[in-house]
Write a protein that holds these residues in place. Structure first.
Motif, PDB file in Angstrom:
ATOM      1  N   HIS A 508       0.830  -1.208   0.000  1.00  0.00           N
ATOM      2  CA  HIS A 508       0.000   0.000   0.000  1.00  0.00           C
ATOM      3  C   HIS A 508       0.861   1.253   0.000  1.00  0.00           C
ATOM      4  O   HIS A 508       0.479   2.285  -0.593  1.00  0.00           O
ATOM      5  CB  HIS A 508      -0.943  -0.011   1.200  1.00  0.00           C
ATOM      6  N   ASP A 511       1.460   2.373  -3.311  1.00  0.00           N
ATOM      7  CA  ASP A 511       0.216   2.638  -4.055  1.00  0.00           C
ATOM      8  C   ASP A 511      -0.179   1.441  -4.917  1.00  0.00           C
ATOM      9  O   ASP A 511      -0.654   1.599  -6.058  1.00  0.00           O
ATOM     10  CB  ASP A 511       0.363   3.893  -4.921  1.00  0.00           C
ATOM     11  N   GLU A 537      -9.727   1.721  -1.999  1.00  0.00           N
ATOM     12  CA  GLU A 537      -8.463   2.194  -2.555  1.00  0.00           C
ATOM     13  C   GLU A 537      -7.281   1.287  -2.253  1.00  0.00           C
ATOM     14  O   GLU A 537      -6.177   1.540  -2.737  1.00  0.00           O
ATOM     15  CB  GLU A 537      -8.162   3.609  -2.018  1.00  0.00           C
ATOM     16  N   LYS A 538      -7.526   0.250  -1.454  1.00  0.00           N
ATOM     17  CA  LYS A 538      -6.384  -0.554  -1.031  1.00  0.00           C
ATOM     18  C   LYS A 538      -6.573  -2.053  -1.227  1.00  0.00           C
ATOM     19  O   LYS A 538      -5.657  -2.747  -1.676  1.00  0.00           O
ATOM     20  CB  LYS A 538      -6.081  -0.290   0.456  1.00  0.00           C
TER      21      LYS A 538
END
Length: 556
Positions: A508, A511, A537-538
Protein backbone atom coordinates in the motif's frame (compact mmCIF):
# COMPACT_ATOMS: atom_id res chain seq x y z
CA UNK A 1 -25.14 -43.80 30.72
CA UNK A 2 -21.88 -41.97 30.14
CA UNK A 3 -21.07 -39.22 32.61
CA UNK A 4 -19.75 -36.06 30.93
CA UNK A 5 -17.53 -33.53 32.63
CA UNK A 6 -16.44 -30.51 30.60
CA UNK A 7 -17.66 -32.47 27.55
CA UNK A 8 -15.18 -35.28 28.28
CA UNK A 9 -16.91 -38.70 28.19
CA UNK A 10 -15.70 -40.36 31.37
CA UNK A 11 -16.06 -44.13 31.75
CA UNK A 12 -16.26 -44.42 27.94
CA UNK A 13 -14.77 -47.91 27.91
CA UNK A 14 -17.21 -49.20 30.55
CA UNK A 15 -20.18 -47.66 28.75
CA UNK A 16 -19.20 -49.20 25.41
CA UNK A 17 -18.72 -52.58 27.07
CA UNK A 18 -22.30 -52.65 28.35
CA UNK A 19 -23.72 -51.26 25.12
CA UNK A 20 -22.14 -54.09 23.14
CA UNK A 21 -23.49 -56.70 25.53
CA UNK A 22 -21.64 -58.13 28.52
CA UNK A 23 -22.43 -61.73 29.46
CA UNK A 24 -21.40 -64.22 32.11
CA UNK A 25 -18.67 -65.84 29.92
CA UNK A 26 -17.15 -62.38 29.49
CA UNK A 27 -17.03 -61.97 33.27
CA UNK A 28 -15.22 -65.30 33.67
CA UNK A 29 -12.76 -64.28 30.93
CA UNK A 30 -12.07 -60.98 32.70
CA UNK A 31 -11.57 -62.76 36.02
CA UNK A 32 -9.02 -65.11 34.48
CA UNK A 33 -7.22 -62.26 32.74
CA UNK A 34 -7.21 -60.11 35.89
CA UNK A 35 -5.68 -62.87 38.01
CA UNK A 36 -3.05 -63.59 35.34
CA UNK A 37 -2.07 -59.91 35.09
CA UNK A 38 -1.91 -59.76 38.88
CA UNK A 39 0.78 -62.46 38.78
CA UNK A 40 2.69 -60.43 36.20
CA UNK A 41 2.25 -57.09 38.01
CA UNK A 42 3.31 -58.04 41.55
CA UNK A 43 7.06 -58.59 41.02
CA UNK A 44 7.29 -55.83 38.38
CA UNK A 45 5.64 -53.14 40.53
CA UNK A 46 7.83 -54.05 43.50
CA UNK A 47 10.93 -53.93 41.29
CA UNK A 48 9.90 -50.52 39.92
CA UNK A 49 9.37 -49.17 43.43
CA UNK A 50 12.83 -50.37 44.48
CA UNK A 51 14.33 -48.74 41.37
CA UNK A 52 12.57 -45.52 42.39
CA UNK A 53 14.26 -45.64 45.79
CA UNK A 54 11.12 -46.33 47.85
CA UNK A 55 9.70 -49.30 49.75
CA UNK A 56 8.44 -52.05 47.38
CA UNK A 57 4.98 -51.97 48.97
CA UNK A 58 4.38 -48.52 47.45
CA UNK A 59 4.62 -50.05 43.99
CA UNK A 60 1.95 -52.57 44.95
CA UNK A 61 -0.26 -49.79 46.32
CA UNK A 62 0.15 -47.94 43.04
CA UNK A 63 -1.21 -50.93 41.09
CA UNK A 64 -4.03 -51.53 43.58
CA UNK A 65 -5.31 -47.94 43.39
CA UNK A 66 -4.44 -46.85 39.85
CA UNK A 67 -5.32 -50.07 38.03
CA UNK A 68 -9.07 -50.15 38.83
CA UNK A 69 -9.58 -46.36 39.02
CA UNK A 70 -8.03 -45.49 35.64
CA UNK A 71 -9.70 -48.49 33.97
CA UNK A 72 -13.16 -47.46 35.22
CA UNK A 73 -12.80 -43.83 34.16
CA UNK A 74 -10.65 -44.13 31.04
CA UNK A 75 -11.27 -44.35 27.33
CA UNK A 76 -9.31 -47.52 26.48
CA UNK A 77 -11.00 -50.83 27.15
CA UNK A 78 -8.07 -53.14 27.86
CA UNK A 79 -5.31 -50.88 29.21
CA UNK A 80 -3.80 -51.91 32.55
CA UNK A 81 -2.23 -49.16 34.65
CA UNK A 82 0.34 -49.17 37.41
CA UNK A 83 3.95 -48.22 38.13
CA UNK A 84 6.18 -48.69 35.06
CA UNK A 85 9.95 -48.92 34.74
CA UNK A 86 10.27 -45.78 32.58
CA UNK A 87 8.97 -43.61 35.41
CA UNK A 88 11.76 -44.78 37.71
CA UNK A 89 14.21 -42.58 35.81
CA UNK A 90 12.14 -39.51 36.72
CA UNK A 91 11.13 -40.60 40.21
CA UNK A 92 14.54 -41.63 41.55
CA UNK A 93 16.05 -38.08 41.40
CA UNK A 94 12.93 -36.73 43.17
CA UNK A 95 13.22 -39.26 46.00
CA UNK A 96 16.99 -38.67 46.13
CA UNK A 97 16.50 -34.93 46.67
CA UNK A 98 13.06 -34.50 48.28
CA UNK A 99 12.30 -37.87 49.86
CA UNK A 100 9.05 -39.82 49.70
CA UNK A 101 6.95 -36.74 50.52
CA UNK A 102 8.41 -34.96 47.50
CA UNK A 103 7.45 -37.88 45.29
CA UNK A 104 3.86 -37.78 46.56
CA UNK A 105 3.67 -34.04 45.86
CA UNK A 106 5.16 -34.46 42.36
CA UNK A 107 2.70 -37.27 41.62
CA UNK A 108 -0.23 -35.10 42.70
CA UNK A 109 1.02 -32.18 40.58
CA UNK A 110 1.47 -34.47 37.57
CA UNK A 111 -2.06 -35.78 38.07
CA UNK A 112 -3.41 -32.24 38.07
CA UNK A 113 -1.53 -31.48 34.84
CA UNK A 114 -2.88 -34.62 33.20
CA UNK A 115 -6.40 -33.70 34.25
CA UNK A 116 -6.03 -30.21 32.77
CA UNK A 117 -4.61 -31.62 29.53
CA UNK A 118 -7.56 -33.98 29.23
CA UNK A 119 -10.15 -31.28 29.96
CA UNK A 120 -8.42 -29.01 27.43
CA UNK A 121 -8.72 -31.84 24.87
CA UNK A 122 -4.98 -32.07 24.21
CA UNK A 123 -5.05 -35.85 23.79
CA UNK A 124 -4.69 -35.79 20.02
CA UNK A 125 -1.90 -33.22 20.22
CA UNK A 126 0.14 -35.46 22.55
CA UNK A 127 -0.12 -38.23 19.94
CA UNK A 128 1.53 -35.98 17.37
CA UNK A 129 4.83 -35.57 19.26
CA UNK A 130 7.51 -36.58 16.72
CA UNK A 131 8.67 -40.18 16.84
CA UNK A 132 12.40 -39.30 17.23
CA UNK A 133 11.60 -37.28 20.37
CA UNK A 134 9.68 -40.06 22.15
CA UNK A 135 12.06 -42.78 20.95
CA UNK A 136 15.07 -40.77 22.11
CA UNK A 137 14.11 -40.23 25.71
CA UNK A 138 12.36 -43.59 26.13
CA UNK A 139 15.48 -45.37 24.83
CA UNK A 140 17.51 -43.24 27.25
CA UNK A 141 15.38 -44.48 30.14
CA UNK A 142 16.34 -48.04 29.23
CA UNK A 143 20.03 -47.22 29.63
CA UNK A 144 19.49 -45.40 32.93
CA UNK A 145 17.36 -48.25 34.31
CA UNK A 146 20.19 -50.68 33.50
CA UNK A 147 22.64 -48.52 35.44
CA UNK A 148 20.27 -48.41 38.41
CA UNK A 149 20.09 -52.24 38.55
CA UNK A 150 23.81 -53.06 38.40
CA UNK A 151 24.21 -52.59 42.15
CA UNK A 152 21.62 -55.19 43.16
CA UNK A 153 22.33 -57.53 40.25
CA UNK A 154 25.93 -58.01 41.38
CA UNK A 155 25.30 -57.44 45.11
CA UNK A 156 27.66 -54.45 45.26
CA UNK A 157 28.26 -52.63 48.53
CA UNK A 158 27.29 -49.12 47.47
CA UNK A 159 25.76 -46.94 50.18
CA UNK A 160 24.12 -44.46 47.78
CA UNK A 161 23.64 -44.22 44.05
CA UNK A 162 24.67 -40.78 42.75
CA UNK A 163 22.02 -38.76 40.95
CA UNK A 164 23.74 -38.43 37.58
CA UNK A 165 24.63 -41.22 35.17
CA UNK A 166 28.38 -40.70 34.83
CA UNK A 167 28.85 -40.27 38.59
CA UNK A 168 26.80 -43.42 39.08
CA UNK A 169 29.03 -45.39 36.72
CA UNK A 170 32.15 -44.17 38.52
CA UNK A 171 30.67 -45.17 41.87
CA UNK A 172 29.75 -48.62 40.54
CA UNK A 173 33.24 -49.09 39.11
CA UNK A 174 34.81 -48.25 42.47
CA UNK A 175 32.45 -50.64 44.27
CA UNK A 176 32.81 -53.50 41.79
CA UNK A 177 35.48 -55.38 43.84
CA UNK A 178 32.72 -55.93 46.45
CA UNK A 179 30.58 -58.05 44.08
CA UNK A 180 29.08 -61.19 45.60
CA UNK A 181 28.99 -64.55 43.89
CA UNK A 182 25.63 -65.55 45.42
CA UNK A 183 23.74 -62.45 44.30
CA UNK A 184 25.38 -62.51 40.88
CA UNK A 185 24.48 -66.18 40.42
CA UNK A 186 20.83 -65.50 41.28
CA UNK A 187 20.72 -62.51 38.94
CA UNK A 188 22.33 -64.31 36.00
CA UNK A 189 20.17 -67.42 36.45
CA UNK A 190 16.97 -65.32 36.67
CA UNK A 191 17.93 -63.45 33.51
CA UNK A 192 18.70 -66.67 31.64
CA UNK A 193 15.35 -68.19 32.61
CA UNK A 194 13.49 -65.11 31.29
CA UNK A 195 15.42 -65.33 28.02
CA UNK A 196 15.02 -69.09 27.49
CA UNK A 197 11.53 -69.82 28.88
CA UNK A 198 9.52 -68.21 26.00
CA UNK A 199 11.08 -70.72 23.58
CA UNK A 200 9.16 -73.55 25.24
CA UNK A 201 5.82 -71.96 24.18
CA UNK A 202 4.29 -72.75 27.58
CA UNK A 203 1.49 -70.27 28.49
CA UNK A 204 3.06 -69.25 31.81
CA UNK A 205 4.70 -65.82 32.23
CA UNK A 206 8.46 -66.19 31.92
CA UNK A 207 9.26 -63.79 34.74
CA UNK A 208 7.01 -65.76 37.15
CA UNK A 209 9.09 -68.88 36.52
CA UNK A 210 12.26 -66.79 36.75
CA UNK A 211 11.22 -65.33 40.12
CA UNK A 212 10.43 -68.80 41.48
CA UNK A 213 13.77 -70.16 40.28
CA UNK A 214 15.68 -67.15 41.60
CA UNK A 215 13.95 -67.34 44.99
CA UNK A 216 14.61 -71.09 45.21
CA UNK A 217 18.30 -70.61 44.47
CA UNK A 218 18.43 -67.75 46.99
CA UNK A 219 17.06 -70.10 49.67
CA UNK A 220 19.31 -73.04 48.79
CA UNK A 221 22.65 -71.20 48.49
CA UNK A 222 22.95 -70.27 52.22
CA UNK A 223 22.30 -73.93 53.06
CA UNK A 224 25.33 -74.90 50.98
CA UNK A 225 27.62 -72.22 52.42
CA UNK A 226 26.94 -69.61 55.13
CA UNK A 227 28.92 -67.11 53.07
CA UNK A 228 26.47 -67.33 50.18
CA UNK A 229 23.73 -65.24 51.74
CA UNK A 230 21.53 -63.48 49.17
CA UNK A 231 20.07 -60.02 49.77
CA UNK A 232 16.25 -60.22 49.73
CA UNK A 233 13.26 -57.96 50.24
CA UNK A 234 13.02 -59.33 53.77
CA UNK A 235 16.66 -58.60 54.65
CA UNK A 236 16.62 -55.10 53.20
CA UNK A 237 13.10 -53.83 53.85
CA UNK A 238 11.82 -56.15 56.54
CA UNK A 239 9.27 -57.67 54.19
CA UNK A 240 5.94 -56.44 52.83
CA UNK A 241 3.28 -55.15 55.27
CA UNK A 242 0.28 -57.45 55.31
CA UNK A 243 -2.17 -54.53 55.13
CA UNK A 244 -4.29 -52.68 52.58
CA UNK A 245 -3.43 -49.12 51.46
CA UNK A 246 -4.47 -46.63 54.16
CA UNK A 247 -5.32 -42.95 53.75
CA UNK A 248 -2.39 -40.62 54.40
CA UNK A 249 -2.53 -36.81 54.57
CA UNK A 250 0.65 -36.03 52.63
CA UNK A 251 -0.50 -32.42 52.11
CA UNK A 252 0.65 -31.54 55.62
CA UNK A 253 4.24 -31.40 54.37
CA UNK A 254 3.54 -29.29 51.24
CA UNK A 255 5.06 -25.82 50.86
CA UNK A 256 5.23 -23.39 47.95
CA UNK A 257 8.99 -23.69 47.58
CA UNK A 258 8.75 -27.45 46.99
CA UNK A 259 6.00 -26.86 44.41
CA UNK A 260 8.26 -24.45 42.54
CA UNK A 261 11.24 -26.81 42.65
CA UNK A 262 9.20 -29.85 41.63
CA UNK A 263 7.22 -28.21 38.83
CA UNK A 264 9.64 -29.23 36.04
CA UNK A 265 9.82 -32.83 37.25
CA UNK A 266 6.05 -33.02 37.62
CA UNK A 267 5.61 -31.73 34.07
CA UNK A 268 8.04 -34.35 32.78
CA UNK A 269 6.13 -37.06 34.67
CA UNK A 270 2.83 -35.83 33.21
CA UNK A 271 4.24 -35.85 29.68
CA UNK A 272 5.72 -39.33 30.03
CA UNK A 273 2.49 -40.66 31.57
CA UNK A 274 0.42 -39.18 28.75
CA UNK A 275 2.73 -40.52 26.04
CA UNK A 276 2.79 -44.00 27.59
CA UNK A 277 -0.98 -44.04 28.13
CA UNK A 278 -1.86 -42.95 24.59
CA UNK A 279 0.81 -45.14 22.99
CA UNK A 280 -0.56 -48.14 24.84
CA UNK A 281 -4.13 -47.27 23.77
CA UNK A 282 -3.07 -46.91 20.12
CA UNK A 283 -1.32 -50.31 20.17
CA UNK A 284 -4.38 -51.98 21.68
CA UNK A 285 -6.64 -50.30 19.13
CA UNK A 286 -4.52 -51.76 16.35
CA UNK A 287 -4.77 -55.25 17.87
CA UNK A 288 -8.51 -55.16 18.60
CA UNK A 289 -9.99 -52.83 15.98
CA UNK A 290 -11.43 -50.55 18.67
CA UNK A 291 -11.03 -46.80 19.07
CA UNK A 292 -10.03 -45.15 22.33
CA UNK A 293 -10.85 -41.65 23.55
CA UNK A 294 -7.49 -39.91 24.22
CA UNK A 295 -8.98 -37.06 26.25
CA UNK A 296 -10.94 -39.40 28.52
CA UNK A 297 -7.75 -41.43 28.97
CA UNK A 298 -5.81 -38.34 30.08
CA UNK A 299 -8.59 -37.32 32.47
CA UNK A 300 -8.63 -40.82 33.98
CA UNK A 301 -4.86 -40.82 34.44
CA UNK A 302 -5.09 -37.38 35.98
CA UNK A 303 -7.69 -38.47 38.52
CA UNK A 304 -5.77 -41.68 39.25
CA UNK A 305 -2.52 -39.83 40.01
CA UNK A 306 -4.40 -37.21 42.05
CA UNK A 307 -5.74 -39.98 44.30
CA UNK A 308 -2.57 -42.13 44.51
CA UNK A 309 -0.56 -39.90 46.92
CA UNK A 310 -3.31 -40.11 49.54
CA UNK A 311 -2.80 -43.89 49.73
CA UNK A 312 0.99 -44.07 49.35
CA UNK A 313 1.01 -45.33 45.77
CA UNK A 314 3.76 -44.24 43.39
CA UNK A 315 3.08 -42.56 40.06
CA UNK A 316 1.30 -44.82 37.58
CA UNK A 317 0.39 -44.96 33.91
CA UNK A 318 -0.61 -47.57 31.34
CA UNK A 319 1.82 -50.49 31.20
CA UNK A 320 2.14 -51.70 27.62
CA UNK A 321 3.45 -55.19 28.43
CA UNK A 322 0.71 -55.83 30.99
CA UNK A 323 -1.96 -54.39 28.70
CA UNK A 324 -0.94 -56.57 25.74
CA UNK A 325 -0.77 -59.61 28.02
CA UNK A 326 -4.24 -58.66 29.31
CA UNK A 327 -5.56 -58.81 25.75
CA UNK A 328 -3.80 -62.06 24.89
CA UNK A 329 -5.10 -63.95 27.92
CA UNK A 330 -8.67 -63.13 26.95
CA UNK A 331 -9.75 -59.92 28.68
CA UNK A 332 -13.07 -58.55 27.43
CA UNK A 333 -13.49 -55.24 29.26
CA UNK A 334 -11.98 -52.80 31.80
CA UNK A 335 -13.25 -55.11 34.54
CA UNK A 336 -10.13 -57.24 33.96
CA UNK A 337 -7.95 -54.34 35.16
CA UNK A 338 -10.26 -53.87 38.15
CA UNK A 339 -9.97 -57.56 39.05
CA UNK A 340 -6.18 -57.32 38.63
CA UNK A 341 -6.03 -54.55 41.28
CA UNK A 342 -8.33 -56.41 43.67
CA UNK A 343 -6.32 -59.61 43.18
CA UNK A 344 -3.08 -57.83 44.13
CA UNK A 345 -4.76 -56.57 47.32
CA UNK A 346 -5.95 -60.09 48.21
CA UNK A 347 -2.48 -61.52 47.58
CA UNK A 348 -0.92 -58.91 49.87
CA UNK A 349 -3.39 -59.65 52.65
CA UNK A 350 -2.78 -63.41 52.43
CA UNK A 351 0.71 -64.05 51.01
CA UNK A 352 2.72 -60.93 51.87
CA UNK A 353 5.21 -62.86 54.12
CA UNK A 354 6.31 -64.94 51.12
CA UNK A 355 7.49 -61.81 49.28
CA UNK A 356 10.29 -61.49 51.82
CA UNK A 357 12.12 -64.35 50.06
CA UNK A 358 12.34 -62.54 46.71
CA UNK A 359 16.03 -61.82 46.02
CA UNK A 360 17.00 -58.28 45.13
CA UNK A 361 19.21 -59.67 42.33
CA UNK A 362 16.21 -61.44 40.77
CA UNK A 363 14.17 -58.23 40.79
CA UNK A 364 17.14 -56.39 39.27
CA UNK A 365 17.27 -59.01 36.50
CA UNK A 366 13.55 -58.47 35.88
CA UNK A 367 14.14 -54.75 35.38
CA UNK A 368 17.20 -55.38 33.19
CA UNK A 369 14.99 -57.39 30.84
CA UNK A 370 12.38 -54.63 30.92
CA UNK A 371 15.08 -52.04 30.20
CA UNK A 372 16.24 -54.00 27.14
CA UNK A 373 12.67 -54.04 25.80
CA UNK A 374 12.31 -50.32 26.51
CA UNK A 375 15.54 -49.46 24.70
CA UNK A 376 14.15 -50.93 21.45
CA UNK A 377 17.38 -50.93 19.46
CA UNK A 378 15.57 -51.86 16.25
CA UNK A 379 13.48 -48.68 16.20
CA UNK A 380 16.49 -46.51 17.04
CA UNK A 381 18.45 -48.00 14.14
CA UNK A 382 15.47 -47.50 11.86
CA UNK A 383 15.45 -43.76 12.57
CA UNK A 384 19.22 -43.60 11.97
CA UNK A 385 18.88 -45.42 8.63
CA UNK A 386 15.70 -43.82 7.30
CA UNK A 387 15.36 -40.47 9.07
CA UNK A 388 16.71 -37.12 8.00
CA UNK A 389 19.79 -35.64 9.62
CA UNK A 390 17.64 -33.35 11.77
CA UNK A 391 15.54 -36.30 12.98
CA UNK A 392 18.64 -38.30 13.85
CA UNK A 393 20.04 -35.27 15.67
CA UNK A 394 16.82 -34.92 17.69
CA UNK A 395 16.95 -38.63 18.59
CA UNK A 396 20.55 -38.38 19.79
CA UNK A 397 19.95 -35.12 21.71
CA UNK A 398 16.93 -36.50 23.59
CA UNK A 399 18.75 -39.77 24.25
CA UNK A 400 21.91 -38.02 25.47
CA UNK A 401 20.07 -35.58 27.74
CA UNK A 402 18.07 -38.41 29.31
CA UNK A 403 21.17 -40.45 30.03
CA UNK A 404 23.69 -37.77 30.97
CA UNK A 405 21.55 -35.16 32.70
CA UNK A 406 17.94 -35.69 33.65
CA UNK A 407 14.83 -36.92 31.91
CA UNK A 408 12.86 -33.85 32.99
CA UNK A 409 15.37 -31.77 31.01
CA UNK A 410 15.13 -34.18 28.08
CA UNK A 411 11.33 -33.94 28.00
CA UNK A 412 11.42 -30.13 28.05
CA UNK A 413 14.08 -29.94 25.35
CA UNK A 414 12.25 -32.62 23.37
CA UNK A 415 9.05 -30.56 23.35
CA UNK A 416 10.98 -27.52 22.09
CA UNK A 417 12.67 -29.63 19.42
CA UNK A 418 9.27 -31.00 18.39
CA UNK A 419 8.02 -27.43 17.87
CA UNK A 420 11.17 -26.52 15.92
CA UNK A 421 10.79 -29.59 13.70
CA UNK A 422 7.17 -28.65 13.08
CA UNK A 423 8.13 -25.10 12.13
CA UNK A 424 10.84 -26.39 9.80
CA UNK A 425 8.41 -28.74 8.07
CA UNK A 426 5.80 -25.97 7.71
CA UNK A 427 8.45 -23.65 6.27
CA UNK A 428 9.44 -26.33 3.76
CA UNK A 429 5.92 -26.84 2.40
CA UNK A 430 4.80 -23.20 2.63
CA UNK A 431 5.97 -20.63 0.14
CA UNK A 432 5.06 -18.02 -2.45
CA UNK A 433 5.92 -17.36 -6.09
CA UNK A 434 5.18 -14.85 -8.83
CA UNK A 435 3.11 -16.34 -11.65
CA UNK A 436 4.13 -14.93 -15.00
CA UNK A 437 1.95 -16.96 -17.36
CA UNK A 438 -1.73 -16.28 -17.89
CA UNK A 439 -2.30 -19.92 -18.83
CA UNK A 440 -2.47 -20.72 -15.14
CA UNK A 441 -6.14 -19.71 -15.24
CA UNK A 442 -6.99 -20.80 -18.81
CA UNK A 443 -7.26 -17.17 -19.91
CA UNK A 444 -7.38 -16.10 -23.53
CA UNK A 445 -5.23 -12.99 -23.10
CA UNK A 446 -2.31 -11.82 -21.02
CA UNK A 447 -2.60 -9.60 -17.98
CA UNK A 448 -1.51 -5.98 -18.23
CA UNK A 449 2.17 -5.43 -17.40
CA UNK A 450 1.23 -3.53 -14.24
CA UNK A 451 -0.78 -6.50 -12.87
CA UNK A 452 0.92 -9.54 -11.33
CA UNK A 453 -0.27 -12.65 -9.54
CA UNK A 454 1.47 -13.94 -6.43
CA UNK A 455 0.52 -17.48 -5.41
CA UNK A 456 0.77 -18.53 -1.77
CA UNK A 457 0.77 -22.25 -1.03
CA UNK A 458 0.72 -24.09 2.27
CA UNK A 459 -0.54 -23.18 5.75
CA UNK A 460 0.54 -19.77 7.03
CA UNK A 461 1.78 -20.89 10.45
CA UNK A 462 4.47 -19.44 12.66
CA UNK A 463 7.88 -19.92 11.11
CA UNK A 464 6.48 -20.35 7.59
CA UNK A 465 4.49 -17.16 7.05
CA UNK A 466 7.48 -14.83 6.84
CA UNK A 467 9.12 -17.01 4.20
CA UNK A 468 6.01 -16.85 2.01
CA UNK A 469 5.73 -13.07 2.30
CA UNK A 470 9.38 -12.05 1.93
CA UNK A 471 9.46 -12.41 -1.88
CA UNK A 472 6.19 -10.51 -2.18
CA UNK A 473 7.74 -7.40 -0.59
CA UNK A 474 10.94 -7.53 -2.59
CA UNK A 475 9.68 -7.83 -6.20
CA UNK A 476 6.76 -5.47 -6.58
CA UNK A 477 8.37 -2.46 -8.29
CA UNK A 478 6.31 -0.87 -11.09
CA UNK A 479 3.08 -2.67 -10.29
CA UNK A 480 -0.37 -1.15 -9.80
CA UNK A 481 -2.30 -4.30 -8.84
CA UNK A 482 -1.19 -7.48 -7.13
CA UNK A 483 -3.49 -10.50 -6.97
CA UNK A 484 -2.74 -12.78 -4.02
CA UNK A 485 -3.87 -16.26 -5.06
CA UNK A 486 -4.68 -17.98 -1.70
CA UNK A 487 -6.48 -21.11 -2.78
CA UNK A 488 -3.53 -23.19 -1.53
CA UNK A 489 -3.70 -21.75 2.02
CA UNK A 490 -5.90 -24.09 4.10
CA UNK A 491 -5.30 -22.37 7.44
CA UNK A 492 -3.68 -19.32 8.97
CA UNK A 493 -2.65 -18.44 12.52
CA UNK A 494 -1.87 -15.09 14.14
CA UNK A 495 1.72 -15.17 12.83
CA UNK A 496 0.41 -15.57 9.29
CA UNK A 497 -2.01 -12.70 9.79
CA UNK A 498 0.75 -10.42 11.08
CA UNK A 499 3.05 -11.34 8.18
CA UNK A 500 0.24 -10.78 5.65
CA UNK A 501 -0.73 -7.41 7.15
CA UNK A 502 2.91 -6.32 7.09
CA UNK A 503 3.20 -7.30 3.42
CA UNK A 504 -0.06 -5.47 2.58
CA UNK A 505 1.16 -2.32 4.30
CA UNK A 506 4.39 -2.48 2.29
CA UNK A 507 2.43 -2.77 -0.97
CA UNK A 508 0.00 0.00 0.00
CA UNK A 509 2.91 2.36 0.66
CA UNK A 510 3.83 1.84 -3.01
CA UNK A 511 0.22 2.64 -4.06
CA UNK A 512 -0.38 -0.95 -5.12
CA UNK A 513 -3.95 -2.23 -4.97
CA UNK A 514 -4.18 -5.79 -3.57
CA UNK A 515 -6.80 -8.39 -4.42
CA UNK A 516 -7.12 -11.50 -2.25
CA UNK A 517 -8.40 -14.35 -4.43
CA UNK A 518 -9.91 -17.74 -3.56
CA UNK A 519 -9.57 -17.32 0.20
CA UNK A 520 -10.65 -20.47 2.02
CA UNK A 521 -13.07 -20.46 4.95
CA UNK A 522 -10.66 -20.55 7.93
CA UNK A 523 -8.25 -17.89 6.59
CA UNK A 524 -11.22 -15.69 5.63
CA UNK A 525 -12.63 -15.87 9.16
CA UNK A 526 -9.16 -15.17 10.61
CA UNK A 527 -8.77 -12.10 8.36
CA UNK A 528 -12.18 -10.84 9.39
CA UNK A 529 -11.34 -11.16 13.08
CA UNK A 530 -8.07 -9.29 12.41
CA UNK A 531 -9.96 -6.38 10.84
CA UNK A 532 -8.73 -6.93 7.26
CA UNK A 533 -11.84 -5.72 5.42
CA UNK A 534 -12.11 -4.64 1.76
CA UNK A 535 -11.14 -1.00 1.09
CA UNK A 536 -11.99 0.80 -2.17
CA UNK A 537 -8.46 2.19 -2.55
CA UNK A 538 -6.38 -0.55 -1.03
CA UNK A 539 -7.88 -4.03 -0.77
CA UNK A 540 -10.48 -6.29 -2.35
CA UNK A 541 -11.47 -9.92 -1.71
CA UNK A 542 -12.79 -11.99 -4.62
CA UNK A 543 -14.20 -15.50 -4.59
CA UNK A 544 -12.69 -16.65 -7.91
CA UNK A 545 -9.64 -15.99 -9.99
CA UNK A 546 -11.77 -14.85 -12.93
CA UNK A 547 -13.46 -12.11 -10.91
CA UNK A 548 -10.06 -11.09 -9.49
CA UNK A 549 -8.59 -10.68 -12.98
CA UNK A 550 -11.63 -8.72 -14.16
CA UNK A 551 -11.34 -6.35 -11.20
CA UNK A 552 -7.59 -5.93 -11.77
CA UNK A 553 -8.14 -4.92 -15.41
CA UNK A 554 -10.77 -2.42 -14.34
CA UNK A 555 -8.37 -0.89 -11.80
CA UNK A 556 -5.67 -0.23 -14.42
Amino acid sequence: MGFRFFNIPLAKAIRETWQQGYRLPDLFADMGAGITICIIAIPMTMAVAIACGVQPVHGLYGAIIAGPLIALLGGSRLSVSGPVAELAVLIYPIVYQFGFGGLMLATWMAGLMLLIMGLAKLGRIIEFIPYPVTTGFIAGTGVVICALQIKDFFGLELLTQPKYFLDRLLGLAEAFPTWKLADTSVGVLTLLVMMVWPRFKIPVPSHLIAMLVGSGVGIVLPMISPEWVVDTIGSRYGGIPQTAPAFMAFVQTVNLEDIRLLFGSAFAIAMLCSIKALLCAVVLDGMTGTKHDPNAELVAHGIGNLVLPFFGGITSTSALSRSVANLRVGARSPLAAVIHGVSILIVILILAPLFSYLPMAALAALLLMAAWNIFDLQHCLQIVRVGTRSEVAVLLICFGLTVLLDMSIAVGVGMVLAALLFMKQMANITGGRWLLEATHWDMQERLPDTVMVYEISGPLFFGAAEKAMSTLREHSVGLKVVILQMHGVPTMDISGIVALKSALESLHQKDIFVILSDVQKQPQEALKRAGLEPHPEKLAICETMESSVALAKKRV
